[in-house]
Design a protein around this motif. Sequence first.
Motif, short mmCIF file in Angstrom:
data_model
loop_
_atom_site.label_atom_id
_atom_site.label_comp_id
_atom_site.label_asym_id
_atom_site.label_seq_id
_atom_site.Cartn_x
_atom_site.Cartn_y
_atom_site.Cartn_z
N PHE A 24 0.72 -1.18 0.03
CA PHE A 24 0.10 -0.03 -0.04
C PHE A 24 0.94 1.29 -0.06
O PHE A 24 2.10 1.39 0.74
N THR B 118 -3.74 2.07 -3.93
CA THR B 118 -4.88 2.13 -2.71
C THR B 118 -4.97 0.69 -2.20
O THR B 118 -6.02 0.80 -1.41
N GLY B 119 -4.38 -0.19 -2.41
CA GLY B 119 -4.53 -1.41 -1.90
C GLY B 119 -3.03 -2.24 -1.57
O GLY B 119 -2.18 -1.72 -1.86
N HIS C 146 -5.75 -7.78 -5.91
CA HIS C 146 -5.93 -6.35 -5.61
C HIS C 146 -6.80 -6.08 -4.51
O HIS C 146 -7.87 -6.03 -4.67
N GLU D 215 -8.37 -3.88 -1.11
CA GLU D 215 -8.54 -2.67 -0.51
C GLU D 215 -9.33 -2.68 0.66
O GLU D 215 -10.14 -3.40 0.85
N TYR E 29 -9.32 5.35 1.73
CA TYR E 29 -8.30 4.06 1.94
C TYR E 29 -7.32 4.14 3.00
O TYR E 29 -6.90 4.93 3.55
#
Length: 277
Positions: free
Chosen positions: A163, A179-180, A261, A263, A270
């Motif tokens: 991240f 974002t993840g 991916h 999140e 996030y």
Amino acid sequence: MTEHFFEPAQAYETVSGRILLRTMHNVRDRARDLVERRPRGAHAATRKPRDLRIQAKDWIHEHDTPANRTGALGVAATVVIAGLVGGAAGSAEPELQLERQAVVASLSAEAAAATPAAPESGTGPAAPAAQAGPAGGGTEAVSVPVPQGPVAPLDDAPVTSPFGYRENPLAPGALEFHTGTDFGAGTGTPVKASAAGTVVEAGWHTTGGGGLRIVIDHGDGLQTTYNHLNSIDVGVGQTVEAGQVIAGVGSTGNSTGPHLHFEVLRHGAYEDPMGWL
């Protein structure tokens, strides 16, 4: 045998010694008299034995008073009486032996009754009774629900991209905010829900590059997303449990190879998934 008891007793000029000596003489004479009077022949077995036990007990109660009582006198009287009766009646019929046993047993029972009973080994204060449940039932344990999750979305999958800021793999040299967290895995590897919740999105990610995507709402503003999937096994509105398989790893959307991916969003912002898992 009895001569060994009389010789030491004559050496003591005390009230207890004189009483003990006189009593031993009387008991010996009484035991001899019983033997000499024992019937002969066929009537010997049916003779009613004289109650020597009552006489011995009466003497103990009469002389064993707080004024003359000593530990030695009480013990010696019991031992001497039992020895004299046994020595004089050794050659008598079985009824005299039973009489001796009755005297000793009676005196032992009285001594035991006068001694306070000790608590049995291992006993103690009673354990408090278990409290009944609110419904008036027994003592069944009330099961407490365990919060479900979070669990890792993949089993034993390495992190291939963390991240935060990174170089865009599709545009070398350009920075982007990741974002993840990306987990590397082969196509079709089972993807699991990280926590219990409700599926709010399941299909193609039309506003981004996530390809086939699932979004699960866990309540209190918390959501998790699963992106670049090869297959989807749940539908919108479906309730899922933590650890339930919801999809398979793929490489759909903006992807350079099979991976997941993953999140975590809290109220739309996030968060680092590794700090939540």
